[in-house]
Every structure is written in structure tokens, then in C-alpha cells.
Design a protein around this motif. Structure first.
Motif, PDB file in Angstrom:
ATOM      1  N   ILE A   9      11.331  -0.061  58.684  1.00 54.86           N
ATOM      2  CA  ILE A   9      10.405  -0.562  57.677  1.00 54.86           C
ATOM      3  C   ILE A   9       9.312  -1.401  58.328  1.00 54.86           C
ATOM      4  CG2 ILE A   9      10.160  -2.116  55.701  1.00 54.86           C
ATOM      5  CD1 ILE A   9      12.849  -1.211  54.718  1.00 54.86           C
ATOM      6  N   GLU A  10       9.713  -2.277  59.237  1.00 61.91           N
ATOM      7  CA  GLU A  10       8.733  -3.129  59.915  1.00 61.91           C
ATOM      8  C   GLU A  10       7.764  -2.293  60.749  1.00 61.91           C
ATOM      9  OE1 GLU A  10       6.560  -6.379  61.046  1.00 61.91           O
ATOM     10  OE2 GLU A  10       8.022  -6.145  59.426  1.00 61.91           O
ATOM     11  N   VAL A  11       8.264  -1.244  61.383  1.00 62.16           N
ATOM     12  CA  VAL A  11       7.390  -0.358  62.158  1.00 62.16           C
ATOM     13  C   VAL A  11       6.346   0.274  61.240  1.00 62.16           C
ATOM     14  CG1 VAL A  11       7.258   1.763  63.524  1.00 62.16           C
ATOM     15  CG2 VAL A  11       9.100   0.129  63.938  1.00 62.16           C
ATOM     16  N   GLN A  12       6.795   0.774  60.087  1.00 63.69           N
ATOM     17  CA  GLN A  12       5.870   1.406  59.145  1.00 63.69           C
ATOM     18  C   GLN A  12       4.821   0.413  58.655  1.00 63.69           C
ATOM     19  OE1 GLN A  12       5.521   4.479  58.314  1.00 63.69           O
ATOM     20  NE2 GLN A  12       7.436   5.555  58.713  1.00 63.69           N
ATOM     21  N   ILE A  13       5.229  -0.824  58.365  1.00 60.59           N
ATOM     22  CA  ILE A  13       4.290  -1.845  57.904  1.00 60.59           C
ATOM     23  C   ILE A  13       3.220  -2.124  58.957  1.00 60.59           C
ATOM     24  CG2 ILE A  13       4.044  -4.303  57.340  1.00 60.59           C
ATOM     25  CD1 ILE A  13       6.787  -4.131  55.998  1.00 60.59           C
TER      26      ILE A  13
END
Length: 210
Positions: free
Chosen positions: A171-175
Motif C-alpha cells: 500500500i505504501e509503495v502504491q501511495i
């Protein structure tokens, strides 16, 4: 909900969590609470159910993205809303799923490729063109290159060799990738609007972050 759709929903949940190769027809029938005979009345084999699950999911994705885009006030909000929706869905997916599909389920993988080429890319192209026309995106950006870059950014977030899970969550990568992409194409006018949306979202009681 009809039985076939219920099977697709349950099978999708299993595939998303565990990948496709580790899930058997026995697992699917047991999870739904039906016999394998009933399962085979709707699907010829596991390859067929994987294929139909992907058709079902991508149709839902098209519908959801189109609805999100219809409610957006401008291209900046549109790309944030659409990307957030896709990111939420992809974040629930077992990274092994895409590898399984590509290697072992060619019909299902072809559906994914068609979705990327005919819907996802075209949606991003349209957004970029509209953003340029409205003075929100830099006029010198190459629409085709940027559209394909955005799609590849979404894909690479699943690559554990590039982004090991021990380093950071998906999720953090996508953000991070989303914000990096959007900020890179904005004009000063677009950046002002973008900052307003981000600030507004941060001040709202929400379960996700743009």
C-alpha cells in the motif's frame, strides 16, 4: 445473488488471498458449501473458473472506475480517485496471483492484458489529454509515454525483488508511486488544485490516504 456469481465471488476471494495455484476445486466447493458436481455444472475445470473470475473482476473494475471518473470535478481529482480505487483493490491481491496467471493461465492473462491495453491505458490517456487542455498538466509531457509509465508503476509495486515486503508494504509503495507520478506532470495551477485535494482528504475521517 445467483449461485454462479456467488461461486465467482468466493473463488476470487480465495485466489486474491492465496494465489491460484494453491487453490483446488475441492477448496472452492468446500468454501462455498456445495458439491464438486454442482461446481462442475457451472465451470468445466479450474482454468475455466480462473478465466471467468478475471472476466468478472475486470468488468467490475471498469464499472467502478467509470463511476469514479464521472463524479470527478477535474482531471486531477479524477486520477486521484481512480488510482485510489485501483490501489485499494490491488493492495488486497496476493503478489503471486499475477505470476500464476502469466505462467499457467494464458486465457485469464490475455484478459488482463486486454484490460490494460484497451481500458486502463485509454482511460489514463484521456485523463492526461484533458489535463493538458485545462492547463493542469504540463503541455510538453508525452501522453503515450506517461500513460504507459503509470501502468508500469502500478505493476512494479507487486515486484518483491524491486520492493521487498520487509522494506515496505504494498500500500505504501502504491501511495508513493502515485504521488510521485501526479506531481511530476502538474503545472503550477494543477499543483495548487492537487494540494487542495490532498489537504481536504487528510482532514477528513477516512480509512485510506490519497
Amino acid at each position: 445473488m445467483e449461485l454462479k456469481e456467488r461461486i465467482l465471488v468466493k473463488a476470487e476471494a480465495l485466489f486474491w488471498k492465496f494465489g491460484t495455484r494453491s487453490i483446488t476445486m475441492d477448496d472452492i466447493s468446500r468454501d462455498i458449501g456445495i458439491s464438486k458436481k454442482t461446481l462442475y455444472q457451472h465451470f468445466t475445470d479450474k482454468d475455466d473458473i480462473v478465466y471467468q473470475v478475471m472476466l468478472y473482476r475486470l468488468d467490475k473494475n471498469r464499472e467502478n472506475v467509470s463511476c469514479q471518473m464521472a463524479t470527478a470535478h477535474d482531471p486531477v481529482e479524477e486520477i486521484l480517485l481512480a488510482s485510489e480505487m485501483m490501489r485499494q483493490h490491488l493492495a488486497e491481491m496476493n503478489p503471486a496471483l499475477l505470476i500464476d496467471l502469466q505462467r499457467h493461465y494464458p486465457r485469464a492473462w490475455e484478459v488482463c492484458t486486454e484490460f490494460k491495453e484497451k481500458f486502463l491505458l485509454e482511460s489514463i490517456r484521456a485523463n492526461l489529454k484533458r489535463g493538458i487542455e485545462e492547463g493542469l498538466y504540463r503541455p510538453e509531457i508525452d501522453v503515450e509515454i506517461m500513460a504507459r509509465l503509470r501502468v508500469e508503476m502500478m505493476r512494479v509495486a507487486f515486484d518483491t525483488e524491486v520492493f521487498p515486503r520487509a522494506l515496505t508494504g504494498m500500500i505504501e509503495v502504491q501511495i508513493q508511486l502515485l504521488h510521485h507520478f501526479v506531481r511530476g506532470i502538474l503545472t503550477e495551477k494543477g499543483l495548487f488544485i492537487y494540494n487542495q485535494y490532498v489537504q481536504k482528504h487528510q482532514n477528513e475521517p477516512a480509512t485510506t490516504t490519497l
